[in-house]
Scaffold this motif. Structure first.
Motif, PDB file in Angstrom:
ATOM      1  N   THR A 179      48.788  35.380  22.299  1.00  0.00           N
ATOM      2  CA  THR A 179      48.827  36.605  21.512  1.00  0.00           C
ATOM      3  C   THR A 179      47.399  37.019  21.165  1.00  0.00           C
ATOM      4  O   THR A 179      46.560  36.171  20.856  1.00  0.00           O
ATOM      5  CB  THR A 179      49.625  36.378  20.217  1.00  0.00           C
ATOM      6  OG1 THR A 179      50.955  35.987  20.555  1.00  0.00           O
ATOM      7  CG2 THR A 179      49.682  37.643  19.373  1.00  0.00           C
ATOM      8  N   VAL A 180      47.128  38.315  21.220  1.00  0.00           N
ATOM      9  CA  VAL A 180      45.770  38.805  20.966  1.00  0.00           C
ATOM     10  C   VAL A 180      45.314  38.420  19.565  1.00  0.00           C
ATOM     11  O   VAL A 180      45.997  38.686  18.570  1.00  0.00           O
ATOM     12  CB  VAL A 180      45.701  40.333  21.139  1.00  0.00           C
ATOM     13  CG1 VAL A 180      44.278  40.823  20.852  1.00  0.00           C
ATOM     14  CG2 VAL A 180      46.115  40.733  22.545  1.00  0.00           C
ATOM     15  N   PRO A 183      42.646  41.864  17.203  1.00  0.00           N
ATOM     16  CA  PRO A 183      42.900  43.016  18.082  1.00  0.00           C
ATOM     17  C   PRO A 183      41.827  44.097  17.941  1.00  0.00           C
ATOM     18  O   PRO A 183      41.262  44.305  16.858  1.00  0.00           O
ATOM     19  CB  PRO A 183      44.263  43.531  17.605  1.00  0.00           C
ATOM     20  CG  PRO A 183      44.920  42.356  16.951  1.00  0.00           C
ATOM     21  CD  PRO A 183      43.794  41.587  16.321  1.00  0.00           C
ATOM     22  N   ASP A 199      40.613  41.750  25.118  1.00  0.00           N
ATOM     23  CA  ASP A 199      41.633  40.956  24.435  1.00  0.00           C
ATOM     24  C   ASP A 199      41.617  39.493  24.852  1.00  0.00           C
ATOM     25  O   ASP A 199      41.457  39.165  26.033  1.00  0.00           O
ATOM     26  CB  ASP A 199      43.029  41.548  24.679  1.00  0.00           C
ATOM     27  CG  ASP A 199      43.227  42.840  23.896  1.00  0.00           C
ATOM     28  OD1 ASP A 199      42.502  43.053  22.905  1.00  0.00           O
ATOM     29  OD2 ASP A 199      44.106  43.640  24.275  1.00  0.00           O
ATOM     30  N   ILE A 206      43.607  37.369  27.910  1.00  0.00           N
ATOM     31  CA  ILE A 206      44.832  38.156  28.088  1.00  0.00           C
ATOM     32  C   ILE A 206      44.498  39.404  28.890  1.00  0.00           C
ATOM     33  O   ILE A 206      43.549  40.128  28.573  1.00  0.00           O
ATOM     34  CB  ILE A 206      45.435  38.523  26.718  1.00  0.00           C
ATOM     35  CG1 ILE A 206      45.777  37.241  25.946  1.00  0.00           C
ATOM     36  CG2 ILE A 206      46.678  39.395  26.890  1.00  0.00           C
ATOM     37  CD1 ILE A 206      46.201  37.468  24.520  1.00  0.00           C
ATOM     38  N   ARG A 207      45.304  39.657  29.916  1.00  0.00           N
ATOM     39  CA  ARG A 207      45.004  40.757  30.816  1.00  0.00           C
ATOM     40  C   ARG A 207      45.103  42.111  30.136  1.00  0.00           C
ATOM     41  O   ARG A 207      44.204  42.933  30.196  1.00  0.00           O
ATOM     42  CB  ARG A 207      45.944  40.738  32.021  1.00  0.00           C
ATOM     43  CG  ARG A 207      45.521  41.741  33.073  1.00  0.00           C
ATOM     44  CD  ARG A 207      46.545  41.980  34.146  1.00  0.00           C
ATOM     45  NE  ARG A 207      45.950  42.626  35.290  1.00  0.00           N
ATOM     46  CZ  ARG A 207      45.516  43.883  35.320  1.00  0.00           C
ATOM     47  NH1 ARG A 207      45.598  44.630  34.239  1.00  0.00           N
ATOM     48  NH2 ARG A 207      44.983  44.386  36.413  1.00  0.00           N
ATOM     49  N   ASP A 208      46.239  42.392  29.502  1.00  0.00           N
ATOM     50  CA  ASP A 208      46.519  43.704  28.922  1.00  0.00           C
ATOM     51  C   ASP A 208      46.181  44.803  29.927  1.00  0.00           C
ATOM     52  O   ASP A 208      46.620  44.751  31.063  1.00  0.00           O
ATOM     53  CB  ASP A 208      45.802  43.865  27.580  1.00  0.00           C
ATOM     54  CG  ASP A 208      46.544  43.120  26.471  1.00  0.00           C
ATOM     55  OD1 ASP A 208      47.700  42.746  26.683  1.00  0.00           O
ATOM     56  OD2 ASP A 208      45.956  42.921  25.389  1.00  0.00           O
ATOM     57  N   SER A 209      45.369  45.785  29.531  1.00  0.00           N
ATOM     58  CA  SER A 209      45.095  46.917  30.431  1.00  0.00           C
ATOM     59  C   SER A 209      43.672  46.885  30.968  1.00  0.00           C
ATOM     60  O   SER A 209      43.130  47.919  31.369  1.00  0.00           O
ATOM     61  CB  SER A 209      45.334  48.233  29.686  1.00  0.00           C
ATOM     62  OG  SER A 209      44.513  48.299  28.521  1.00  0.00           O
ATOM     63  N   LYS A 210      43.059  45.710  31.002  1.00  0.00           N
ATOM     64  CA  LYS A 210      41.670  45.611  31.446  1.00  0.00           C
ATOM     65  C   LYS A 210      41.516  46.073  32.896  1.00  0.00           C
ATOM     66  O   LYS A 210      42.339  45.757  33.755  1.00  0.00           O
ATOM     67  CB  LYS A 210      41.180  44.168  31.334  1.00  0.00           C
ATOM     68  CG  LYS A 210      40.988  43.693  29.899  1.00  0.00           C
ATOM     69  CD  LYS A 210      40.679  42.213  29.864  1.00  0.00           C
ATOM     70  CE  LYS A 210      40.564  41.721  28.430  1.00  0.00           C
ATOM     71  NZ  LYS A 210      40.633  40.267  28.350  1.00  0.00           N
ATOM     72  N   SER A 220      51.497  41.692  35.216  1.00  0.00           N
ATOM     73  CA  SER A 220      51.959  42.310  33.973  1.00  0.00           C
ATOM     74  C   SER A 220      50.855  42.254  32.923  1.00  0.00           C
ATOM     75  O   SER A 220      49.994  41.366  32.956  1.00  0.00           O
ATOM     76  CB  SER A 220      53.201  41.598  33.458  1.00  0.00           C
ATOM     77  OG  SER A 220      52.863  40.388  32.804  1.00  0.00           O
ATOM     78  N   PRO A 221      50.860  43.194  31.962  1.00  0.00           N
ATOM     79  CA  PRO A 221      49.857  43.159  30.888  1.00  0.00           C
ATOM     80  C   PRO A 221      49.900  41.864  30.083  1.00  0.00           C
ATOM     81  O   PRO A 221      48.905  41.498  29.458  1.00  0.00           O
ATOM     82  CB  PRO A 221      50.244  44.359  30.012  1.00  0.00           C
ATOM     83  CG  PRO A 221      50.993  45.278  30.920  1.00  0.00           C
ATOM     84  CD  PRO A 221      51.730  44.385  31.861  1.00  0.00           C
ATOM     85  N   ARG A 222      51.039  41.167  30.117  1.00  0.00           N
ATOM     86  CA  ARG A 222      51.172  39.917  29.365  1.00  0.00           C
ATOM     87  C   ARG A 222      50.529  38.731  30.084  1.00  0.00           C
ATOM     88  O   ARG A 222      50.459  37.630  29.527  1.00  0.00           O
ATOM     89  CB  ARG A 222      52.653  39.609  29.124  1.00  0.00           C
ATOM     90  CG  ARG A 222      53.357  40.615  28.233  1.00  0.00           C
ATOM     91  CD  ARG A 222      54.853  40.411  28.271  1.00  0.00           C
ATOM     92  NE  ARG A 222      55.226  39.057  27.850  1.00  0.00           N
ATOM     93  CZ  ARG A 222      56.353  38.447  28.208  1.00  0.00           C
ATOM     94  NH1 ARG A 222      57.204  39.057  29.020  1.00  0.00           N
ATOM     95  NH2 ARG A 222      56.617  37.232  27.765  1.00  0.00           N
TER      96      ARG A 222
END
Length: 274
Positions: A179-180, A183, A199, A206-210, A220-222
């Motif tokens: 979990t970020v 944030p 993140d 965490i990948r997210d939208s990088k 996935s963003p997760r």
């Protein structure tokens, strides 16, 4: 089963490469290359070290929000690269929690903190807390908990299965690790430049939208994990329900930036087609 997509590591411009994919239940879906050969992990050491730190937390030896590292910083800051320590120097460059300053020095201070709290050298604590219980008999740490691990694909697949279905930790602790933390924090992702936000969880990126990123466009963003400057990576994609490990003996560089994302996309596409 075997995954044909893993064979594409043969096209990477590296002397030697090995890779594998594992599900949460420990089922190895495929491997390619010398999976029993030890490779230097570089920063893929950090997730192993972080897992040992979290075991120390669950054992009550340390607290995530207790002071550690530079003044004002905590174990959580160190795990999330927000302690303010410089990249490779034990020097403070910003206040804790302000920026995502990726720091090897921070993980070295984490190792010292756990060793002091448990009265066990950190490499030995890692062995007792993580490596031995998972049967990771070919994995060692001789030096910095930030970058001096050596392991095999076979061993890291055991670790990747553990992260997906934890037995050594409470699943809620692992959920916190992915979990970020802090944030919205900006920072540099080594090799990929400034990211806003950059993140990070507890020891895991965490990948997210990088963008750009070392995982795939279809990841996935997760997705979370780590890569290393020795040409290594480990990612877990909870949406796909799998983890992938790849180890090489060529330093990270433009070849990896070009090769890794399409490789990951091919692995995920093959899994979706099964």
């Amino acid at each position: 089963m075997s995954l044909n997509s893993l064979a594409s590591i043969e096209n990477w411009p590296v002397p030697t490469a090995a890779a594998g994919v594992v599900r949460a239940d420990g089922t190895v879906l495929g491997t390619h290359g010398p999976t029993a050969r030890p490779f230097p992990l570089a920063s893929v050491t950090k997730p192993l070290a972080a897992y040992a730190v979290l075991v120390a937390y669950e054992e009550g030896a340390i607290e995530l929000d207790a002071p550690a590292g530079p003044p004002g910083a905590t174990v959580r800051h160190l795990l999330a690269h927000t302690s303010g320590l410089a990249f490779d120097e034990h020097r403070v460059t910003s206040p804790p929690g302000e920026r995502r300053l990726y720091s090897n020095a921070g993980f070295e201070q984490l190792g010292d903190h756990v060793a002091k709290a448990t009265d066990i050298p950190f490499a030995e604590y890692l062995r007792q807390a993580v490596l031995a219980p998972l049967g990771m008999t070919r994995t060692t740490l001789e030096g910095s908990p930030a970058k001096d691990g050596v392991s095999t694909v076979d061993d890291l697949l055991r670790f990747a299965a553990e992260i997906q279905a934890p037995r050594l930790l409470d699943p809620r602790t692992v959920a916190e690790a992915m979990t970020v933390q802090y944030p919205g924090t900006k920072g540099v992702l080594p090799g990929y430049g400034h990211q806003n936000p950059n993140d990070w969880g507890l020891g895991f990126e965490i990948r997210d939208s990088k963008s750009p990123h070392w995982t795939g466009a279809s990841s996935s963003p997760r997705t979370f994990g780590h890569f290393g400057q020795s040409g290594t990576f480990l990612w877990i994609d909870p949406a796909a329900g799998v983890s992938c490990v790849a180890l090489t003996d060529r330093a990270f560089g433009p070849w990896a930036i070009e090769s890794w994302p399409p490789f990951t996309d091919a692995v995920l596409a093959e899994l979706r087609a099964v």
